[in-house]
Design a protein around this motif. Structure first.
Motif, short mmCIF file in Angstrom:
data_model
loop_
_atom_site.label_atom_id
_atom_site.label_comp_id
_atom_site.label_asym_id
_atom_site.label_seq_id
_atom_site.Cartn_x
_atom_site.Cartn_y
_atom_site.Cartn_z
N HIS B 28 -2.73 2.09 7.66
CA HIS B 28 -1.74 1.04 7.85
C HIS B 28 -1.38 0.98 9.33
CE1 HIS B 28 2.40 -0.61 7.97
NE2 HIS B 28 1.87 -1.45 7.12
N THR B 29 -1.36 -0.21 9.89
CA THR B 29 -1.01 -0.35 11.31
C THR B 29 0.06 -1.41 11.45
OG1 THR B 29 -2.75 -2.00 11.53
CG2 THR B 29 -3.31 0.23 12.16
N GLY B 30 0.65 -1.47 12.64
CA GLY B 30 1.67 -2.48 12.89
C GLY B 30 1.06 -3.84 13.14
N ALA B 31 1.94 -4.82 13.42
CA ALA B 31 1.47 -6.20 13.54
C ALA B 31 0.65 -6.44 14.80
CB ALA B 31 2.69 -7.14 13.52
N CYS B 97 -0.46 10.80 7.03
CA CYS B 97 -0.30 11.44 8.33
C CYS B 97 -0.66 10.41 9.40
CB CYS B 97 -1.15 12.70 8.47
SG CYS B 97 -2.87 12.43 8.22
N TYR B 98 -0.05 10.54 10.57
CA TYR B 98 -0.37 9.66 11.67
C TYR B 98 -1.73 10.04 12.23
CZ TYR B 98 4.05 7.21 12.16
OH TYR B 98 5.12 6.39 11.96
N VAL B 99 -2.49 9.05 12.65
CA VAL B 99 -3.72 9.30 13.39
C VAL B 99 -3.30 9.92 14.72
CG1 VAL B 99 -5.54 8.07 14.61
CG2 VAL B 99 -5.03 7.47 12.26
N PRO B 132 4.97 9.74 -13.81
CA PRO B 132 5.40 8.58 -13.02
C PRO B 132 4.55 8.38 -11.77
CG PRO B 132 6.99 10.37 -12.91
CD PRO B 132 5.95 10.79 -13.87
N GLN B 133 4.41 7.11 -11.38
CA GLN B 133 3.70 6.75 -10.16
C GLN B 133 4.58 5.79 -9.38
OE1 GLN B 133 0.11 4.83 -11.35
NE2 GLN B 133 -0.25 6.35 -12.94
N LEU B 134 4.30 5.64 -8.10
CA LEU B 134 5.06 4.71 -7.28
C LEU B 134 4.65 3.28 -7.59
CD1 LEU B 134 4.96 6.33 -3.75
CD2 LEU B 134 6.92 6.16 -5.27
N LEU B 135 5.63 2.40 -7.61
CA LEU B 135 5.32 1.00 -7.86
C LEU B 135 4.80 0.35 -6.59
CD1 LEU B 135 5.61 -0.69 -10.33
CD2 LEU B 135 7.88 -1.29 -9.65
N HIS B 136 5.40 0.70 -5.46
CA HIS B 136 4.99 0.09 -4.20
C HIS B 136 4.37 1.16 -3.31
CE1 HIS B 136 7.08 -3.51 -5.26
NE2 HIS B 136 8.15 -2.80 -5.53
N GLY B 137 3.11 0.97 -2.97
CA GLY B 137 2.40 1.98 -2.20
C GLY B 137 2.97 2.23 -0.83
N ASP B 138 3.77 1.32 -0.29
CA ASP B 138 4.23 1.56 1.08
C ASP B 138 5.31 2.63 1.17
OD1 ASP B 138 6.11 -1.56 1.40
OD2 ASP B 138 6.00 -0.06 -0.17
N THR B 139 5.84 3.08 0.05
CA THR B 139 6.78 4.21 0.10
C THR B 139 6.08 5.47 0.57
OG1 THR B 139 7.79 3.22 -1.84
CG2 THR B 139 8.56 5.40 -1.24
N ILE B 140 4.75 5.52 0.42
CA ILE B 140 4.02 6.72 0.84
C ILE B 140 4.18 6.94 2.33
CG2 ILE B 140 1.77 7.86 0.88
CD1 ILE B 140 0.86 6.01 -1.30
N TYR B 141 4.14 5.86 3.13
CA TYR B 141 4.19 6.06 4.58
C TYR B 141 5.46 5.55 5.22
CZ TYR B 141 2.12 1.41 4.07
OH TYR B 141 1.84 0.13 3.68
N SER B 142 6.43 5.06 4.43
CA SER B 142 7.68 4.62 5.06
C SER B 142 8.82 5.42 4.48
CB SER B 142 7.88 3.13 4.82
OG SER B 142 8.76 2.92 3.75
N GLY B 143 9.86 5.59 5.27
CA GLY B 143 10.97 6.42 4.82
C GLY B 143 12.06 5.65 4.14
N ALA B 144 11.86 4.35 3.95
CA ALA B 144 12.96 3.47 3.56
C ALA B 144 13.71 3.87 2.30
CB ALA B 144 12.46 2.04 3.45
N ASP B 145 13.04 3.96 1.16
CA ASP B 145 13.79 4.20 -0.07
C ASP B 145 13.54 5.59 -0.62
OD1 ASP B 145 13.45 0.81 -1.14
OD2 ASP B 145 15.24 1.89 -0.48
N ARG B 146 13.18 6.51 0.25
CA ARG B 146 12.80 7.83 -0.25
C ARG B 146 13.93 8.56 -0.93
NH1 ARG B 146 8.37 10.86 1.98
NH2 ARG B 146 6.78 9.37 2.55
N TYR B 147 15.19 8.24 -0.56
CA TYR B 147 16.30 9.02 -1.10
C TYR B 147 16.41 8.87 -2.61
CZ TYR B 147 18.91 4.66 -1.29
OH TYR B 147 19.31 3.38 -1.56
#
Lengths: 161, 175
Positions: B28-31, B97-99, B132-147
């Motif tokens: 995943h990369t930025g814009a 992990c970050y490249v 259980p599995q994650l519904l949205h794969g972007d939780t794997i690399y973003s910290g947003a809703d981890r809590y």
């Protein structure tokens, strides 16, 4: 650094396929070949080779030693498609047929100097038990028609190993 | 534009309790980043270790990015799944992990985690499988809703990633 325009660079690889550890098999030989992208072309040396057949050493480490030379030079304009060396190891089975014992691939190292790489080898496995038995019996294991697929990432999800 | 080459392999995984494992990976990369060549995501083969406990994939990664900015540096995200003899797949762990950002060859060990459910779901997972599995794969690399998550550790994925950088000095970045 020169600005603009594609520039050609050369990559010289020399070394050897030193040895292997295969706890269950003996009397093996290996074949190597290089897989590279479209912007790469070999300019000198050999792209493929077949080694001698070797037997295990008698000591505790049970190494299969080939000491098989690798010497090739590539010319390229783009690091994409950096060459990979693909190794396939073959040996006789119980009935004397030549079957594949492992495939493995690794990228040629990027930095100049002396490098040692140890490559894990894997064998494709049939998914049905009947096919596993018939292949053991007939000596015809699942084998890749072109070993170069080992160096590619696409299409691997359908191959158990 | 500055260019980044990510060339390496997903070597394998250790420390998972299940044995026949495969890995789905993506970058995943930025814009500001553009993928010039290579495949951004993929799936390895299923490997069953015969000797030892490390499952080896040796899955090659070869990506060529062009970028105008450092934001959104590439992240490699991984999902390790196990497959049983009936062909059913069960989640074994998520990780990212970050490249690396310095040129050269790097050995990376990426730890993984999997979501735990309620005690009923954990019991069901032990007997029947699933979980259980994650519904949205972007939780794997973003910290947003981890809590919101309660997770347990999985094994470790080993990668060897080589990095080549080009034209970064034109933009004032030293590497």
């Amino acid at each position: 650094m020169a600005a603009g325009g594609p520039s050609v660079f050369l990559l010289m690889v020399n070394g050897q396929v030193e040895s292997a550890q295969f706890p269950e098999f003996d009397n093996l030989y290996c074949k190597y070949c290089f897989v590279y992208g479209q912007d790469w072309a070999p300019t000198a040396g050999l792209e493929e080779g077949i080694s001698q057949i070797t037997s295990k050493s008698r000591d505790a480490c049970q190494a299969l030693v080939w000491n098989f030379p690798i010497d090739i030079t590539f010319k390229s304009t783009n690091p994409f498609g950096w060459p990979q060396i693909v190794l396939s190891v073959y040996g006789p089975d119980v009935f004397g047929n030549d079957v594949v014992r492992g495939y493995g691939a690794v990228h040629v190292p990027f930095s100049p100097g002396r490098h040692k790489r140890t490559i894990p080898m894997f064998v494709p496995e049939s998914t049905s038990k009947l096919q596993k038995f018939t292949s053991w019996f007939m000596g015809r294991r699942p084998e890749y028609t072109d070993p170069k697929v080992v160096a590619q990432g696409e299409g691997r999800e359908d191959q158990p190993s | 534009m500055a260019e980044v080459h990510v060339i390496g392999q997903i070597m394998g995984a250790t420390g998972f309790s299940e044995s026949s494992l495969f890995c789905k990976w993506g970058v995943h990369t930025g814009a500001a980043w553009k993928l010039l060549s290579g495949i951004r995501e993929g799936q390895t083969q299923v490997d069953t270790p015969q000797v030892g406990d490390m499952a080896y994939w040796s899955h090659p990664i070869d990506l060529h990015f062009a970028t105008k900015g450092l934001q959104g540096w590439p992240r490699l995200h991984l999902q390790v799944w196990s497959q049983d003899s009936f062909g059913r797949c069960q989640l074994a762990g998520y990780g990212f992990c970050y490249v690396p950002s310095s040129p050269g060859t790097h050995q990376l060990a990426c730890p993984t985690w999997r979501p735990l459910g309620s005690w009923r779901e954990q019991l069901a997972r032990a007997f029947v499988g699933g979980g259980p599995q994650l519904l949205h794969g972007d939780t794997i690399y973003s910290g947003a809703d981890r809590y919101r998550l309660h997770t347990a550790a999985g094994g470790t994925v080993h990668l060897e990633i080589g990095l080549l950088l080009r034209h970064f000095d034109r933009y004032g970045v030293e590497c």
